[in-house]
Design a protein around this motif. Structure first.
Motif, PDB file in Angstrom:
ATOM      1  N   LYS A   1       0.812  -1.219   0.000  1.00 20.22           N
ATOM      2  CA  LYS A   1       0.000   0.000   0.000  1.00 20.22           C
ATOM      3  C   LYS A   1       0.848   1.273   0.000  1.00 20.22           C
ATOM      4  O   LYS A   1       0.319   2.368   0.156  1.00 20.22           O
ATOM      5  CB  LYS A   1      -0.934   0.005   1.207  1.00 20.22           C
ATOM      6  N   GLY A   2       2.158   1.128  -0.139  1.00 25.40           N
ATOM      7  CA  GLY A   2       3.034   2.290  -0.213  1.00 25.40           C
ATOM      8  C   GLY A   2       3.632   2.736   1.109  1.00 25.40           C
ATOM      9  O   GLY A   2       4.374   3.721   1.157  1.00 25.40           O
ATOM     10  N   TYR A   3       3.354   2.017   2.203  1.00 26.29           N
ATOM     11  CA  TYR A   3       3.870   2.437   3.507  1.00 26.29           C
ATOM     12  C   TYR A   3       5.386   2.277   3.608  1.00 26.29           C
ATOM     13  O   TYR A   3       6.059   3.095   4.241  1.00 26.29           O
ATOM     14  CB  TYR A   3       3.186   1.676   4.639  1.00 26.29           C
ATOM     15  N   GLY A   4       5.931   1.247   3.009  1.00 25.60           N
ATOM     16  CA  GLY A   4       7.376   1.060   3.030  1.00 25.60           C
ATOM     17  C   GLY A   4       8.090   2.182   2.290  1.00 25.60           C
ATOM     18  O   GLY A   4       9.065   2.759   2.789  1.00 25.60           O
ATOM     19  N   ARG A   5       7.599   2.513   1.123  1.00 27.84           N
ATOM     20  CA  ARG A   5       8.166   3.619   0.336  1.00 27.84           C
ATOM     21  C   ARG A   5       8.061   4.926   1.131  1.00 27.84           C
ATOM     22  O   ARG A   5       9.013   5.696   1.202  1.00 27.84           O
ATOM     23  CB  ARG A   5       7.428   3.741  -0.991  1.00 27.84           C
ATOM     24  N   PHE A   6       6.889   5.163   1.730  1.00 27.77           N
ATOM     25  CA  PHE A   6       6.705   6.358   2.551  1.00 27.77           C
ATOM     26  C   PHE A   6       7.752   6.408   3.671  1.00 27.77           C
ATOM     27  O   PHE A   6       8.373   7.442   3.908  1.00 27.77           O
ATOM     28  CB  PHE A   6       5.292   6.391   3.148  1.00 27.77           C
ATOM     29  N   ALA A   7       7.948   5.292   4.367  1.00 31.02           N
ATOM     30  CA  ALA A   7       8.877   5.260   5.498  1.00 31.02           C
ATOM     31  C   ALA A   7      10.308   5.524   5.054  1.00 31.02           C
ATOM     32  O   ALA A   7      11.034   6.286   5.704  1.00 31.02           O
ATOM     33  CB  ALA A   7       8.775   3.915   6.220  1.00 31.02           C
ATOM     34  N   VAL A   8      10.735   4.904   3.970  1.00 29.41           N
ATOM     35  CA  VAL A   8      12.098   5.125   3.472  1.00 29.41           C
ATOM     36  C   VAL A   8      12.274   6.589   3.082  1.00 29.41           C
ATOM     37  O   VAL A   8      13.289   7.216   3.411  1.00 29.41           O
ATOM     38  CB  VAL A   8      12.424   4.180   2.302  1.00 29.41           C
TER      39      VAL A   8
END
Length: 155
Positions: A96-103
């Protein structure tokens, strides 16, 4: 009209601690990342070197991220680095894009602190995060830490 809220990072607090500790990645990913409790214990014994945060979206804790700050990479003072130490996205929240957001959030925090390169390590393997990190622009280096690959992202 309802406005969609963007995910955000929050400090670990008594109010979100239990939700953070309850986070679980997919079973096939467990070999690649330590549980949140282990990460928080490391943050506790390395004050000022760890930057732990929960990822919150619409009031729900959906992940955990922890950066490392100015770690003496070779234990001799010649190579001080900062980067991404841990990333745990809840099994049912992945994709859902949370990993990309966190990085990206860690990259922004490190930029703010004057860091020029964000480092990360990962375990190789079929269900590991290598493709994820390479897609985000990390370059795989020739270095290894224990059995983990090292990646670098220029900020």
């Amino acid at each position: 009209m309802t406005t969609a809220r963007a995910p955000r990072l929050e400090k670990i607090t008594p109010a979100n601690l239990e939700a953070a500790l309850a986070l679980r990645v997919r079973p096939e990913q467990e070999y690649a990342v330590d549980p949140v409790a282990h990460s928080l214990a490391e943050a506790y014994v390395r004050p000022g070197k760890a930057w732990p945060r929960v990822i919150v979206d619409d009031g729900r804790v959906v992940g955990f991220v922890m950066a490392f700050l100015d770690i003496d990479w070779r234990d001799d003072g010649t190579d001080v680095r900062s980067g991404l130490w841990r990333l745990n996205i809840a099994a049912d929240e992945q994709g859902k894009g949370y990993g990309r957001f966190a990085v990206n959030a860690v990259a922004e925090e490190l930029r703010r602190r004057g860091t020029k390169t964000l480092h990360v390590t990962w375990h190789p393997g079929e269900h590991g995060p290598e493709d994820f990190y390479l897609t985000l622009g990390f370059e795989k280096t020739d270095e290894r830490v224990n059995d983990e690959h090292v990646g670098a992202l220029r900020l």
